[in-house]
Design a protein around this motif. Structure first.
Motif, PDB file in Angstrom:
ATOM      1  N   THR A 204       0.805  -1.209   0.023  1.00 20.96           N
ATOM      2  CA  THR A 204       0.127   0.355  -0.101  1.00 20.96           C
ATOM      3  C   THR A 204       0.936   1.258  -0.027  1.00 20.96           C
ATOM      4  O   THR A 204       1.915   1.320   0.661  1.00 20.96           O
ATOM      5  CB  THR A 204      -0.976   0.125   1.194  1.00 20.96           C
ATOM      6  OG1 THR A 204      -1.701  -1.263   1.435  1.00 20.96           O
ATOM      7  CG2 THR A 204      -1.851   1.102   1.234  1.00 20.96           C
TER       8      THR A 204
ATOM      9  N   VAL B 205       2.403   4.499   0.907  1.00 20.75           N
ATOM     10  CA  VAL B 205       2.585   5.554   2.249  1.00 20.75           C
ATOM     11  C   VAL B 205       1.762   6.926   2.069  1.00 20.75           C
ATOM     12  O   VAL B 205       1.839   7.318   1.091  1.00 20.75           O
ATOM     13  CB  VAL B 205       4.102   5.696   2.574  1.00 20.75           C
ATOM     14  CG1 VAL B 205       3.988   6.596   3.860  1.00 20.75           C
ATOM     15  CG2 VAL B 205       4.573   4.120   2.942  1.00 20.75           C
ATOM     16  N   PRO B 206       0.885   7.038   3.077  1.00 20.84           N
ATOM     17  CA  PRO B 206       0.142   8.311   2.758  1.00 20.84           C
ATOM     18  C   PRO B 206       1.143   9.600   3.266  1.00 20.84           C
ATOM     19  O   PRO B 206       2.041   9.458   3.827  1.00 20.84           O
ATOM     20  CB  PRO B 206      -1.009   8.085   3.804  1.00 20.84           C
ATOM     21  CG  PRO B 206      -0.611   7.136   4.974  1.00 20.84           C
ATOM     22  CD  PRO B 206       0.363   6.074   4.162  1.00 20.84           C
TER      23      PRO B 206
ATOM     24  N   PRO C 249       0.788   1.925   7.500  1.00 18.82           N
ATOM     25  CA  PRO C 249       0.617   2.027   6.019  1.00 18.82           C
ATOM     26  C   PRO C 249       1.437   0.672   5.430  1.00 18.82           C
ATOM     27  O   PRO C 249       1.651   0.283   4.321  1.00 18.82           O
ATOM     28  CB  PRO C 249       1.311   3.275   5.585  1.00 18.82           C
ATOM     29  CG  PRO C 249       2.328   3.621   6.843  1.00 18.82           C
ATOM     30  CD  PRO C 249       1.523   2.739   8.081  1.00 18.82           C
TER      31      PRO C 249
END
Length: 128
Positions: free
Chosen positions: A2, A4-5, A30
């Protein structure tokens, strides 16, 4: 994996509908996707802007040296003191009435005369 925000975003502090203080109800990893839900409180420091956090960081790194903070901010000493007093008041660490008393009128006027402070800034310092 996913993505990383962006961790530079901050959660809002107040509800956009009723203006009540919001609580954080979840967080997640994350990397592995693990999520945790519940009610988590935010601290007073979470309400600070990036500039206020940077000012606090510089103050702490310089071990409370207001002259170092003055250099970092690039403003006059009275303005530095006032901004720091405002920060303390925002964190509920100083009485707002005491903050107003801390402004040295002669120093503010001297800074205006020397061009280190604008008339608008001086007026705000002296009338707030």
């Amino acid at each position: 994996m996913t993505p990383v925000p962006d961790v530079t975003r901050r959660p809002p502090r107040a509800c956009p509908v009723c203006s009540s203080e919001l609580i954080i109800t979840g967080c997640g990893c994350p990397e592995c996707g693990t999520g945790i839900s519940g009610e988590f409180r935010m601290s007073a420091y979470d309400a600070l802007t990036d500039d206020e956090l940077e000012m606090l960081r510089v103050f702490l790194v310089s071990r409370g040296n207001m002259r170092e903070l003055e250099k970092h901010l690039g403003v006059s000493y009275p303005t530095t003191r006032q901004r720091f007093a405002d920060l303390l008041a925002k964190l509920d660490l100083e009485d707002p009435a005491e903050t107003k008393k801390s402004v040295d009128r002669d120093a503010v006027l001297a800074d205006v005369a020397a061009g280190r402070l604008s008339v608008d800034e001086a007026e705000k310092l002296l009338t707030d």
